[in-house]
Design an enzyme around this catalytic site. Structure first.
Site, PDB file in Angstrom:
ATOM      1  N   CYS A   8    -106.143  77.293  -4.484  1.00  0.00           N
ATOM      2  CA  CYS A   8    -107.146  77.887  -3.591  1.00  0.00           C
ATOM      3  C   CYS A   8    -107.849  76.804  -2.768  1.00  0.00           C
ATOM      4  CB  CYS A   8    -108.154  78.670  -4.429  1.00  0.00           C
ATOM      5  SG  CYS A   8    -109.607  79.223  -3.538  1.00  0.00           S
ATOM      6  N   CYS A  21    -111.689  76.935  -2.754  1.00  0.00           N
ATOM      7  CA  CYS A  21    -112.200  76.491  -4.060  1.00  0.00           C
ATOM      8  C   CYS A  21    -112.351  74.974  -4.076  1.00  0.00           C
ATOM      9  CB  CYS A  21    -111.265  76.916  -5.188  1.00  0.00           C
ATOM     10  SG  CYS A  21    -111.052  78.696  -5.343  1.00  0.00           S
TER      11      CYS A  21
END
Length: 186
Positions: free
Chosen positions: A111, A114
């Site tokens: 991600c 993230c």
């Protein structure tokens, strides 16, 4: 046109003139070089590390310096900080039984957002040290905890206090948004 001239001035010191036998090199191009605009430029093929000379190894790391033949030395190796991880085995003791509020960053290695927000969470963990604990939970490795708390999108930062979920912030948000959420529970 002015922008092109400015770019040429900036890039000119980076250009490597062709050696006198440049024509021979151009005809027998190596995979590491390419011929562009009459210049022989090296092709990037990745970062290479070589052992440091003994004079550099023995020196105390004070500031960046160039080491013979264009080598680059990174002296910031001890500055990397990571959030401690929490998982199924430690969830109860680290998050639910904590005597101070806990911020959990639900993330996954693949991600991008993230990874963008992790430095911010690390910074806030230092700012609120002693008042807030910060952990990260890999949702790929702990899908049961993620589904238990309704995590459908990552990154999600969730705040727990007295063993209960108090607030959640979804997405790579600005620092002010996270601070506002944290301040409600400290």
């Amino acid at each position: 046109m002015a922008a092109a001239a400015a770019a040429a001035v900036i890039l000119e010191p980076l250009a490597v003139p062709c050696p006198s036998r440049g024509v021979a090199l151009a005809s027998a191009r190596s995979p590491r070089t390419s011929r562009r605009s009459g210049l022989l430029l090296p092709r990037f093929s990745g970062l290479r590390c070589s052992p440091l000379p003994s004079r550099v190894r023995a020196a105390a790391p004070a500031r960046p310096r160039a080491v013979g033949s264009g080598a680059v030395v990174c002296e910031a190796q001890d500055t990397a900080v990571q959030l401690p991880e929490v998982g199924k085995a430690t969830w109860q003791s680290l998050v639910l039984d904590s005597d101070i509020p806990v911020l959990v960053d639900f993330w996954a290695p693949w991600c991008g957002p993230c990874r963008m927000i992790e430095p911010l969470v690390i910074k806030l963990s230092k700012v609120y040290e002693g008042k807030l604990k910060c952990y990260k939970l890999n949702t790929d490795e702990n899908p049961d905890i993620a589904s238990q708390y309704g995590i459908r999108s990552i990154p999600t930062m969730m705040i727990f206090k007295n063993g209960e979920k108090k607030d959640a912030v979804i997405g790579a948000v600005p620092e002010s948004t996270l601070i506002t959420s944290i301040e409600k529970f400290i």
